[in-house]
Design an enzyme around this catalytic site. Structure first.
Site, PDB file in Angstrom:
ATOM      1  N   ASN A 153       0.839  -1.191   0.000  1.00 16.98           N
ATOM      2  CA  ASN A 153       0.000   0.000   0.000  1.00 16.98           C
ATOM      3  C   ASN A 153       0.868   1.232   0.000  1.00 16.98           C
ATOM      4  OD1 ASN A 153      -2.866   0.985   0.333  1.00 16.98           O
ATOM      5  ND2 ASN A 153      -1.866   2.109   1.988  1.00 16.98           N
ATOM      6  N   GLU A 154       0.749   2.021  -1.071  1.00 18.94           N
ATOM      7  CA  GLU A 154       1.419   3.329  -1.128  1.00 18.94           C
ATOM      8  C   GLU A 154       2.900   3.245  -0.758  1.00 18.94           C
ATOM      9  OE1 GLU A 154      -0.991   6.076   1.138  1.00 18.94           O
ATOM     10  OE2 GLU A 154      -2.305   6.379  -0.576  1.00 18.94           O
ATOM     11  N   GLU A 310      -8.162   4.901  -4.492  1.00 19.33           N
ATOM     12  CA  GLU A 310      -8.702   5.503  -3.271  1.00 19.33           C
ATOM     13  C   GLU A 310      -8.991   6.960  -3.529  1.00 19.33           C
ATOM     14  OE1 GLU A 310      -6.220   5.381   0.188  1.00 19.33           O
ATOM     15  OE2 GLU A 310      -5.551   3.340  -0.189  1.00 19.33           O
ATOM     16  N   HIS A 361     -12.176   9.513   9.597  1.00 20.84           N
ATOM     17  CA  HIS A 361     -12.082   9.633   8.134  1.00 20.84           C
ATOM     18  C   HIS A 361     -13.431   9.251   7.543  1.00 20.84           C
ATOM     19  CE1 HIS A 361     -10.575   8.938   4.059  1.00 20.84           C
ATOM     20  NE2 HIS A 361      -9.388   9.375   4.419  1.00 20.84           N
TER      21      HIS A 361
HETATM   22  C1  GLA Z   1      -3.969   6.469   2.310  1.00 19.86           C
HETATM   23  C2  GLA Z   1      -3.936   4.998   2.679  1.00 19.86           C
HETATM   24  C3  GLA Z   1      -5.198   4.498   3.282  1.00 19.86           C
HETATM   25  C4  GLA Z   1      -5.760   5.510   4.244  1.00 19.86           C
HETATM   26  C5  GLA Z   1      -5.992   6.809   3.516  1.00 19.86           C
HETATM   27  C6  GLA Z   1      -6.639   7.862   4.371  1.00 19.86           C
HETATM   28  O1  GLA Z   1      -4.315   6.713   1.035  1.00 19.86           O
HETATM   29  O2  GLA Z   1      -3.627   4.190   1.575  1.00 19.86           O
HETATM   30  O3  GLA Z   1      -4.909   3.290   3.955  1.00 19.86           O
HETATM   31  O4  GLA Z   1      -4.870   5.702   5.298  1.00 19.86           O
HETATM   32  O5  GLA Z   1      -4.748   7.301   3.114  1.00 19.86           O
HETATM   33  O6  GLA Z   1      -6.838   9.051   3.654  1.00 19.86           O
END
Ligand code: GLA
Length: 667
Positions: A153-154, A310, A361
């Site tokens: 993830n990211e 996302e 969130h």
């Molecule tokens: C990122 C992460 C998610 C979440 C979002 C919240 O994009 O990938 O897991 O934490 O931010 O905005």
């Protein structure tokens, strides 16, 4: 880049979000799938942060809950983008492998209790990520719900740089491969300066905390190395999956939000590009930041459709002030991404978490439940996307490219620059914003790309420019292109080394000008430039003493240390023209500049109502005009066709304040 089909099991635009069922009891799962169906959700990302619940101790796997939720989703017609949970290793992993924890530049070893990967150079981490990715692929390769793999993830956040001993050793290995010899490294880094010469490889380390500014070439290489290590982690997981499963594989980028990974290189490694995008609430036109991110994502994807992995239904929880999206804003954001090439609209996250750091969130299903504006807008968006099936696979084409080069940004962000007012982000946004407001669709590109299909190329901040890339830009102009270069470009080469011919010298032939001396301005100083038609527009931050080598002067500094000196120049070179801008133009100055540049490049700006964003996706004879009304007034789009969202047929499509139309245009 591989051409794997995007979503083999889906025949619609993908709609859904991150789904974290492990945070909820079984009865909630049943409500979740019922409500997902109600909202039109057809794809969810599962398991992204679930490592501790899948591999409960080293090599000990428990797939019970994951089996169960994948079956339940499949039974309800909802496909799965299955995550590998390697962005958040479990407590047992760090307890067994404390050396894998990230060490910061000041020597602090980061602890557990948050999220964030281990050192990308850790052997234990590399082994563990391959083990879990392989285990998941083995188990779910044939699962009918799984249509896509979501690795990690990211990459790059929240931590990437690691100064552990293991990282230092890996960095030396990377440098040996890059330079071959210590002599070559000493030459490339310019270690004759400040007595930094290395006589032994083991003396070379990561650029950890030091008494003064660290050698910039050393830091730039460490940035390249870190990006390379992260990508190697991705490739290791990807290959572990690929050996066992046939579904396409992605990882979520953060275009225009995180600059630490070179997305051009990353896009080469994924089967399908995906991106996360969050509005910056303090931005007074966040839709422009969104458009940059979407155009950049499409560009690194080589123009192919991509996944919006996302975004948020309303407020995020990590900015200083987390503004709720206003009615209609979520749909405008989602459809703006689709307009710029996304074939999937996903959110973080499906159901708002009750516990943990992200409980404030927004989500598709908010804490307020289904009797809420957000839920009503989520279900309406599901219906809208359902009406856009036929748009899938169509492409966006652009006549203009803006250069976006991560290595150049990394180099520009090093220490001890001529003024802290220099900002590549600010200049790219300013030039892009002018083009956006003029209704001109933009791709992003590297200076070494084949640019011949663009009428206009803009380089708002190309500080690092290799000689061969400069030659490519020069050929582009000679071949009939129009090139606009803004100040602090063409300064250094590969290793942050000033070009031997001086500032801007690699572009002298194309621009007919180079730079004798910089004249940065004092804090808050306001200057102006006088254009060749007698008008004046404000400028600030920066001026230069130029050396003309054939260029004509289009504007001069009207005040400041460069008073009377050329500020904007144009040079005819071959069949094209090279423009150079040596000061920071404001919006009026950019309008004055781009009016002239459009004339040169043969570009006609669109004449839409103020605040109306219009982007086209086409496929052969088919053309879809996305018209997004960011203004508080009702406006109209003049084009014959049918609005797929309302069914309205005609030559003129009224778009209410804050509304969107997607018109299938009559050929
Ligand atoms: C990122 C992460 C998610 C979440 C979002 C919240 O994009 O990938 O897991 O934490 O931010 O905005």
């Amino acid at each position: 880049m591989p051409n794997a089909p995007l979503w083999p099991a889906l025949d619609a635009i993908a709609y859904g979000g991150d789904y974290n069922p492990e945070q909820w009891p079984r009865e909630t799962w049943r409500e979740d799938v019922r409500l997902m169906r109600e909202a039109g959700v057809n794809l969810v990302s599962v398991g992204i942060f679930s490592w501790a619940l899948i591999e409960t101790d080293e090599g000990v796997f428990d797939f019970t809950w994951l089996d169960e939720i994948l079956d339940l989703l499949h039974a309800n017609g909802i496909a799965v983008d299955l995550g590998t949970p390697t962005a958040s290793p479990p407590a047992w992993f760090f307890a067994r492998h404390p050396e894998a924890r990230v060490t910061t530049a000041d020597g602090t070893r980061l602890g557990f209790g948050s999220r964030g990967m281990a050192s990308p150079s850790s052997a234990a981490y590399r082994e563990a990520i391959v083990r879990i990715a392989a285990a998941l692929a083995r188990r779910y390769a044939e699962h009918p719900a799984v249509v896509l793999w979501h690795v990690h993830n990211e990459y790059g956040v929240p931590v990437a740089d690691d100064h552990s001993d293991e990282s230092a050793a890996a960095f030396r290995g990377w440098l040996r491969a890059r330079y071959g010899s210590l002599d070559a490294l000493n030459a490339a880094w310019g270690t004759a300066f400040w007595g930094q010469h290395y006589g032994a490889w083991e003396h070379v380390s990561t650029p950890a905390a030091a008494p003064s500014t660290i050698n910039p070439a050393h830091k730039l290489d460490f940035q390249r190395f870190t990006d390379h290590q992260l990508r190697a982690c991705f490739v290791a997981e990807r290959d572990a999956i690929r050996a066992r499963a046939a579904q396409p594989i992605t990882t979520n980028f953060m275009a225009n939000q995180h600059w630490g990974t070179d997305l051009w290189a990353w896009a080469e490694e994924v089967d399908v590009v995906s991106d996360d995008h969050y509005l910056w609430a303090a931005d007074d036109a966040p839709e422009i930041g969104l458009a940059i991110a979407a155009d950049l994502t499409r560009s690194v994807a080589g123009g192919r459709p991509w996944i919006l992995m996302e975004h948020s239904t309303s407020a995020v929880n990590w900015q200083p002030r987390n503004l709720a999206k206003r009615p209609g804003e979520m749909a405008r954001n989602s459809l703006a991404h689709v307009a710029r090439g996304a074939d999937a609209v996903l959110f973080f996250q499906w159901r708002a978490s009750r516990r943990g750091a992200e409980k404030f969130h927004s989500a598709m299903l908010p804490h307020a439940g289904t009797d809420s504006r957000v839920w009503r807008e989520v279900t309406a968006l599901g219906r809208d996307l359902g009406a856009l099936d036929e748009v899938r696979g169509s492409r966006v084409t652009a006549d203009v490219a803006v250069l976006w080069d991560f290595e150049s940004f990394w180099a520009q962000d090093l220490e001890w620059r001529p003024t802290e007012d220099l900002s590549h982000r600010e200049r790219i946004r300013a030039y892009y914003e002018r083009l956006w407001r003029d209704g001109v669709t933009v791709d992003f590109a590297l200076p070494g790309h084949d640019l011949s299909r663009y009428r206009l190329v803009v380089a708002p901040a190309q500080y690092l420019l290799r000689a061969d890339d400069a030659a490519n830009l020069t050929r582009y102009v000679a071949g009939g292109g129009t090139l606009v270069v803004s100040y602090f470009s063409g300064i250094v080469g590969e290793n942050d080394d000033v070009h031997p011919g001086g500032y801007l010298s690699p572009l002298r032939e194309a621009l007919g000008v180079d730079v004798e001396e910089w004249l940065p301005l004092a804090e808050g100083a306001r200057t102006a430039i006088a254009w060749d038609d007698g008008s004046e527009t404000p400028s600030d931050h920066w001026q230069e003493q130029l050396r003309l080598a054939g260029a004509e002067v289009v504007a001069r500094n009207a005040s400041g240390p460069g008073e009377g000196l050329p500020a904007v120049t144009r040079h005819a070179h071959g069949d094209g023209a090279g423009w150079y801008v040596s000061t920071r133009l404001d919006t009026a100055g950019l309008a004055a500049l781009m009016r002239r540049v459009y004339d040169d490049a043969g570009i006609t700006p669109a004449r839409h109502d103020e605040g109306l964003e219009v982007v086209r996706r086409t496929d052969g004879d088919r053309s879809y005009a996305f018209a997004i009304n960011h203004s508080a007034r009702d406006v109209a789009l003049e084009t014959p066709g049918t609005d797929l969202l309302t069914g309205h047929d005609g030559d003129r499509h009224p778009i209410p304040a804050g509304g969107v139309a997607v018109v299938r245009e009559t050929p």
